[in-house]
Design an enzyme around this catalytic site. Structure first.
Site, PDB file in Angstrom:
ATOM      1  N   LYS A   2       0.745  -1.361  -0.079  1.00  0.00           N
ATOM      2  CA  LYS A   2       0.053   0.074  -0.024  1.00  0.00           C
ATOM      3  C   LYS A   2       0.864   1.142   0.108  1.00  0.00           C
ATOM      4  CE  LYS A   2      -2.201   2.812   2.270  1.00  0.00           C
ATOM      5  NZ  LYS A   2      -1.699   4.357   2.047  1.00  0.00           N
ATOM      6  N   GLY A  42       6.573   4.906   8.572  1.00  0.00           N
ATOM      7  CA  GLY A  42       5.546   6.113   8.734  1.00  0.00           C
ATOM      8  C   GLY A  42       5.843   6.544   9.980  1.00  0.00           C
ATOM      9  N   SER A  43       4.678   7.203  10.391  1.00  0.00           N
ATOM     10  CA  SER A  43       5.008   8.163  11.870  1.00  0.00           C
ATOM     11  C   SER A  43       4.794   7.172  12.800  1.00  0.00           C
ATOM     12  CB  SER A  43       3.747   9.159  11.696  1.00  0.00           C
ATOM     13  OG  SER A  43       2.815   8.267  11.607  1.00  0.00           O
ATOM     14  N   GLU A  82       2.926   7.717  15.235  1.00  0.00           N
ATOM     15  CA  GLU A  82       1.451   7.448  15.957  1.00  0.00           C
ATOM     16  C   GLU A  82       0.781   6.446  15.215  1.00  0.00           C
ATOM     17  OE1 GLU A  82       0.571   9.114  18.592  1.00  0.00           O
ATOM     18  OE2 GLU A  82      -0.944   7.740  18.476  1.00  0.00           O
ATOM     19  N   GLY A 113       2.101   3.925  13.689  1.00  0.00           N
ATOM     20  CA  GLY A 113       2.912   2.996  13.931  1.00  0.00           C
ATOM     21  C   GLY A 113       2.145   2.057  15.412  1.00  0.00           C
ATOM     22  N   GLU A 156       9.186   0.973  11.012  1.00  0.00           N
ATOM     23  CA  GLU A 156      10.410   1.898  10.788  1.00  0.00           C
ATOM     24  C   GLU A 156       9.813   3.210  10.849  1.00  0.00           C
ATOM     25  OE1 GLU A 156      13.334   0.994  10.430  1.00  0.00           O
ATOM     26  OE2 GLU A 156      13.322  -0.797   9.767  1.00  0.00           O
ATOM     27  N   CYS A 194      13.517  10.139   7.270  1.00  0.00           N
ATOM     28  CA  CYS A 194      13.437   9.833   8.534  1.00  0.00           C
ATOM     29  C   CYS A 194      14.681   9.754   9.589  1.00  0.00           C
ATOM     30  CB  CYS A 194      12.939   8.336   8.854  1.00  0.00           C
ATOM     31  SG  CYS A 194      13.816   7.344   7.703  1.00  0.00           S
ATOM     32  N   GLU A 230       9.892  15.603  15.918  1.00  0.00           N
ATOM     33  CA  GLU A 230      10.006  15.271  14.441  1.00  0.00           C
ATOM     34  C   GLU A 230       9.245  16.456  13.723  1.00  0.00           C
ATOM     35  OE1 GLU A 230       8.788  11.897  12.470  1.00  0.00           O
ATOM     36  OE2 GLU A 230      10.694  11.645  11.468  1.00  0.00           O
TER      37      GLU A 230
END
Ligand code: NAD
Length: 508
Positions: A196, A248-249, A251, A253, A270, A304, A400
């Site tokens: 995705k 991704g972020s 949150e 995750g 990650e 990242c 971040e």
């Protein structure tokens, strides 16, 4: 609407014939209810393309196709390691053969400079496939000595097995490379995949699917569902998924872990970072200034591992910060199609507004900010920013930002630098600039980060494990660890019987 130039029109022809539907079970099909999703071009704000918008029904269909493709007895399951290896090589070769078009797609969809995509993202994606092609024949188990009273009675072994159906959910900052980083190791391990891509940058993943099909990947081994956060959430929660690999972020995750906890499916994460870069007074200062600027400003700061917190030994602080400010001011911000562009736009208007809000609150808190301007023109541009004098607890220092914003602070001793660097919920990457390699080792060992670069930054290789500690995630991608992440270890114990020695006879 901004004016479309002749060059733009030429470049936009890379969209001709690009599939825009869902790739499921080796076939292109529209989304349920024919829903569509628009992808914008960040350098103009215009709609670049519309693609299918998968819902939970489409996701279920893709997961079922991936499950069927990897079932015992399927073509993929029976394929020899050598054949799997050849397929991965072929995908890598096809990426290189279509490098110009892939680079153009990522440039238009993400905004990044074309020459960066062409020299960086695309060869890196091909390299992951070529490196991972070396693994299928090497994924062996072990014979294990066990003692059960009779040393000849049991034959015990471990067997590595593919984890099964992998849901791969990726962000928008390196669209093609992220897809390769998830898909290649999963296929090397013998898994099947539902990928995705991010809603902001779906295009290169669609071309990758087409190339994988051309390479001869059996239907259903790789499926691509384009969609948004709801599509991702449906995929992460879909029964039949054995493993979720997510970039991704932090949150999101967390929400993926919650979804995975329902049936304990495997998860690799990650996530974000706020990576510290430590410059000692004895460093080669021009090298450190170049390195620090590259660490934060590469890819618009949308990496990242961005070196977003800079700690400089006090006696060289002013000199180093001035050097980085000069370098930041020299960065040419513009349309990624322009040959002279060093830095493209940010991914979206919302993201730029978020980046600007950090700078606004830093200024309001008394910090000195240079750069960080949003030109009053179409597109989501933002010039690189350097912040000094910020309160160490301010959001600009702690959170971040995922944009071209560097926060610099002085230190006196190595102990203080390490304490400052480790004072973060994240632990993805870190850097040390010094001529004293002994000091670099000591500091590097004390830093809580998955990767530590000495006198360098952004040095990545498919052979090097990559991942984070603490809030930056779980597990590692790349290298042997990155393939193991897609394997289960089965223990197989055979009872060979208790026939007394001397009575053995050949079967008739
Ligand atoms: P994001 O978490 O919002 O989205 C990433 C992907 O997850 C997208 O495909 C999105 O559609 C999907 N998604 C969103 N909500 C979801 C949900 N509830 N369930 C399942 N999927 C969902 O992140 P982003 O804003 O697109 O990317 C930026 C973030 O990614 C930054 O925090 C950055 O640090 C992180 N990142 C990490 C790495 C790494 O390797 N550690 C690499 C690149 C980016």
């Amino acid at each position: 609407m901004s004016a479309t130039t002749h060059t733009d029109r030429l470049c936009l022809s890379c969209l001709d014939d690009l599939p825009r539907e869902l790739f499921i079970g080796g076939k292109w099909s529209p989304a349920n209810d024919h829903r569509q999703l628009a992808s914008l071009r960040p350098s103009t704000g215009d709609t670049l393309a519309t693609v299918a918008h998968a819902d939970a029904t489409d996701v279920a269909r893709a997961v079922a196709a991936a499950g069927a493709a990897g079932r015992p007895g399927s073509r993929w399951h029976r394929m020899s390691p050598a054949a799997r290896s050849r397929l991965l090589h072929r995908v890598g070769d096809l990426i290189l053969a279509h490098a110009d078009r892939l680079a153009l797609l990522d440039c238009l969809d993400n905004g990044k400079p074309l020459r960066v995509a062409r020299a960086g993202d695309v060869p890196a994606a091909a390299a992951v496939f070529h490196y991972m092609a070396g693994w299928p024949g090497r994924l062996n188990g072990e014979n294990v000595s066990i003692f059960t009273g009779n040393p000849e009675r049991h034959l015990a072994m471990t067997v590595p097995e593919p984890v099964g159906v992998v849901a791969a959910i990726i962000p928008w900052n390196f669209p093609l490379y992220m897809a390769a980083a998830k898909v290649a190791p999963a296929l090397a391990a013998g898994c099947t995949v539902v990928l995705k891509p991010a809603e902001q940058t779906p295009l290169s993943a669609l071309l990758l699917a087409q190339l994988a099909q051309e390479a001869g990947l059996p239907p259903g081994v790789l499926n691509v569902v384009t969609g948004d956060a709801a599509t991702g959430a449906a995929l992460a929660a879909q029964p039949g998924v054995d493993k979720v690999t997510f970039t991704g972020s932090t949150e999101v995750g967390r929400s993926i872990v919650r979804a995975a906890a329902v049936d304990f499916r495997r998860v690799t994460l990650e996530l974000g970072g706020k990576s510290p870069n430590i410059v000692f007074g004895d460093a080669d200062l021009p090298q450190a200034m170049d390195g620090a600027a590259h660490a934060i400003f590469y890819n618009q700061g949308e990496t990242c591992v961005a070196g977003s917190r800079l700690y400089v030994q006090r006696q060289v602080f002013d000199e180093v910060v001035a050097g980085i400010r000069e370098r930041a001011a020299a960065i040419r911000v513009g349309d990624g199609l322009d040959r002279d562009t060093d830095m493209g736009p940010l991914i979206s208007a919302e993201h730029r507004a978020r980046v600007m809000s950090y700078l606004h609150s830093a200024r309001a808190g008394g910090a000195q900010v240079t750069g960080g301007h949003a030109p009053d023109s179409p597109g989501f541009f933002c010039t690189p920013a350097v912040v000094t004098g910020a309160d160490p607890q301010a959001p600009v220092v702690r959170e971040e930002i995922f944009g071209p914003v560097l926060v610099a602070q002085p230190f006196d001793t190595a102990e203080e630098a390490v304490a400052l660097a480790n004072d973060s919920p994240y632990g993805l990457a870190a850097g040390v600039f010094t001529r004293d390699l002994g000091l670099a080792q000591q500091v590097g060992r004390r830093l809580r980060a998955g990767t530590v670069w000495v006198n360098s930054w952004h040095v990545l290789d498919p052979a090097l494990p990559f991942g984070g500690m603490r809030g930056s995630g779980w597990g590692r991608e790349m290298g042997r660890a990155g393939v193991d992440a897609f394997l289960e270890t089965k223990t197989l114990v055979n009872d060979l019987g208790t026939r007394p020695w001397g009575t053995a006879s050949a079967p008739r």
